[in-house]
Design an enzyme around this catalytic site. Structure first.
Site, PDB file in Angstrom:
ATOM      1  CE  LYS A  77     -22.338 -18.031   3.115  1.00 13.54           C
ATOM      2  NZ  LYS A  77     -22.693 -17.379   4.373  1.00 13.54           N
ATOM      3  N   GLY A 112     -13.007  -4.189  -0.694  1.00 15.91           N
ATOM      4  CA  GLY A 112     -14.379  -3.710  -0.512  1.00 15.91           C
ATOM      5  C   GLY A 112     -14.741  -2.597  -1.478  1.00 15.91           C
ATOM      6  N   GLY A 143     -11.839  -8.796  -3.602  1.00 15.82           N
ATOM      7  CA  GLY A 143     -11.935  -9.932  -2.671  1.00 15.82           C
ATOM      8  C   GLY A 143     -10.826 -10.943  -2.814  1.00 15.82           C
ATOM      9  NE  ARG A 183      -4.150  -1.855   1.827  1.00 17.56           N
ATOM     10  CZ  ARG A 183      -4.989  -2.360   2.717  1.00 17.56           C
ATOM     11  NH1 ARG A 183      -4.757  -2.198   3.999  1.00 17.56           N
ATOM     12  NH2 ARG A 183      -6.055  -3.007   2.329  1.00 17.56           N
TER      13      ARG A 183
END
Ligand code: AMP
Length: 393
Positions: free
Chosen positions: A195, A374, A351, A34
Site C-alpha cells: 500500500k 519496524g 518489512g 537474532r
C-alpha cells in the site's frame, strides 16, 4: 561513546538484546538469527575482561506464561556463543541481584523475560532504575525494539554514565547512514509492497535524497490510476490518488526520476490457481488484477540498478508468497545482487523484502540486510528512534 572507548575489565555489562526468537511447540528455537546477530558484542565484552548480563523480551506475555520464558533460549544461546549461559528466573529483585552479583569476568547471565512486568512496555522509570542496578555499563544492541520507548530500550539509559550501542546497532545505523546521509551516487531506491498509505512517510523522506525511485508492488497501481490508466481490479487506494500525483509533481521539481512498471503479470483472481496473462500496466481488463511486474519492467529496472552505486530496497515487486507472482521479486533480487557484485552498496530493510531476500537466497549477495522491520521502516521515515535518542542525552 563507542564500545571501544569503554574499559570492560572486571565490569558487568548489562546488554539489551533482541532474543525475541520463534519457538516450535516443544519450545525449540526455530530461527536463531537474532541470537547470532548479538554474538560479536557479547564476545567482545567477554574478551575485554568483563561479564555480560543479557536482558530481552520474548513474545507478548500477559502474565508469567511458561511459553514466553527465556529459559527456552538458554541452550541455543550457549551453543551459539560457545560459553555456558546462566539463567535467572526474574529480571529484577533479589534473585536477579544475587545472580548478577555472583557473576565472574568471562561469564554470561540471561535474565527472565522483561515483559513479565508490564512496566517494561509502559516505560516505567522505577523499573528501568531497578534494572540498571544490575550492571556497571549499559549496551543497547536490540535494534528490533529500538523504535519503542520501553524501560530497557530507552528509559534505562539515563541511569548510566558509561553506555554505548552494541555492534549490531552500529551496523544498522551505519548502513542507513551510508544510504541516506553519505551515499555514493547514483542512489536508487526500490519501494514495493502493498500500500501507498503505509509508505507515504518513507516516500516523502527519501524523495529528495534519491536519484531514482522505482515504485513496484501493489502501490504502483494507485499511481497508474491517478494518471488515467486502466488497472482493472488491481489493488488501489482511491483516496491516495491525489497524493500520488503530488508525489510525481514534486519528483519532477527535484529532478528525481520516478520509474513505474510498464507491464505486469495479471490474474483473474488472487490465487495461485488463477488464470494468468500479461498486460500493459495501464490497460488491465476489468476482472483482472496485476500481481507482479512483467518482463519489460524487470529489464528496465535491471538497467537502472546496474548504473547504481547505492541501492535501498524496501518491499517486494509482487505477491512473492505465491509462486506464479514471485518472478519479478526474484528478478529484482538478481539485479540488486549483480549491482552489489559490481561494487554498489545495497541495503535491504523495513518489512517484507527482507523475508523475500531470505526466501530466495539473496541474503549473502547484498551488502546488508536489516534485522529490524519496524525499526528500519521508522528510520527510513526519517524518525529518530527512542532507543537511539536516549543514548545521546
Ligand atoms: P509491505 O509489508 O508493505 O512491504 O507489503 C508486502 C506485501 O505486499 C506482500 O505480502 C505482497 O504479497 C504484497 N503485494 C505486493 N505486490 C502486490 C500486488 N500487486 N497486489 C497485492 N499485493 C501485493
Amino acid at each position: 561513546m563507542t564500545i571501544d572507548q569503554i574499559n570492560f575489565e572486571n565490569k558487568k555489562a548489562l546488554i539489551r538484546v533482541d532474543f525475541n526468537v520463534p519457538l516450535d511447540e516443544d519450545f525449540n528455537v526455530t530461527d536463531a538469527n537474532r541470537i547470532e546477530a548479538a554474538k560479536d558484542t557479547i564476545i567482545y565484552v567477554l574478551e575485554q575482561g568483563g561479564s555480560v548480563i543479557l536482558m530481552s523480551h520474548l513474545g507478548r506475555p500477559k502474565n508469567r506464561e511458561e511459553e514466553f520464558s527465556l529459559r527456552h533460549v538458554v541452550e541455543k544461546a550457549g551453543d551459539i556463543l560457545g560459553v555456558q549461559v546462566k539463567f535467572v528466573e526474574d529480571c529484577k529483585g533479589e534473585l536477579a541481584q544475587k545472580a548478577a552479583q555472583d557473576l565472574e569476568p568471562g561469564e554470561v547471565l540471561l535474565l527472565e523475560n522483561l515483559r513479565y512486568y508490564s512496566e517494561e512496555t509502559a516505560g516505567n522509570t522505577a523499573f528501568a532504575k531497578a534494572l540498571s542496578q544490575l550492571g556497571d555499563v549499559y549496551i543497547n544492541d536490540a535494534f528490533g525494539t529500538a523504535h519503542r520507548a520501553h524501560a530497557s530500550t530507552a528509559i534505562i539509559a539515563q541511569f548510566f554514565k558509561e553506555k554505548c550501542f552494541g555492534m549490531l546497532m552500529n551496523r544498522e545505523i551505519q548502513s542507513l547512514d551510508k544510504v541516506l546521509k553519505t551515499p555514493e551516487r547514483p542512489l536508487v531506491a526500490i519501494l514495493g509492497g502493498a500500500k501507498v498509505s503505509s509508505k507515504i512517510t518513507v516516500i516523502e523522506n527519501i524523495l529528495t535524497k534519491v536519484d531514482d525511485l522505482i515504485i513496484a508492488g501493489g502501490m504502483a497501481y494507485t499511481f497508474i490510476k491517478a494518471q488515467g490508466g486502466k488497472i482493472g481490479d488491481s489493488l488501489v487506494e482511491d483516496d491516495k490518488q491525489k497524493l500520488a500525483l503530488e508525489i510525481l509533481a514534486k519528483a519532477k521539481e527535484t529532478n528525481t526520476n520516478i520509474h513505474l512498471p510498464v507491464d505486469v503479470v495479471i490474474a483473474n483472481s488472487f490465487s495461485e490457481l488463477a488464470s494468468i496473462d500479461t498486460s500493459a500496466i495501464n490497460e488491465i481488463p476489468d476482472g483482472w488484477m496485476g500481481l507482479d511486474i512483467g518482463e519489460k519492467s524487470r529489464q528496465e529496472f535491471h538497467n537502472i540498478l546496474q548504473g547504481a552505486k547505492t541501492i535501498l530496497w524496501n518491499g517486494p515487486a509482487g505477491v512473492f508468497e505465491m509462486e506464479p507472482f514471485a518472478k519479478g521479486t526474484i528478478a529484482l533480487g538478481t539485479s540488486v545482487a549483480m549491482a552489489t557484485k559490481n561494487g554498489a552498496f545495497s541495503l535491504v530493510g523495513g518489512g517484507d523484502s527482507v523475508a523475500a531476500v531470505k526466501q530466495f537466497g539473496f541474503e549473502d549477495q547484498v551488502s546488508y540486510v536489516s534485522t529490524g522491520g519496524g525499526a528500519m521502516l521508522e528510520m527510513l521515515e526519517g524518525k529518530e528512534l527512542p532507543g537511539i535518542a536516549a543514548m545521546k542525552k
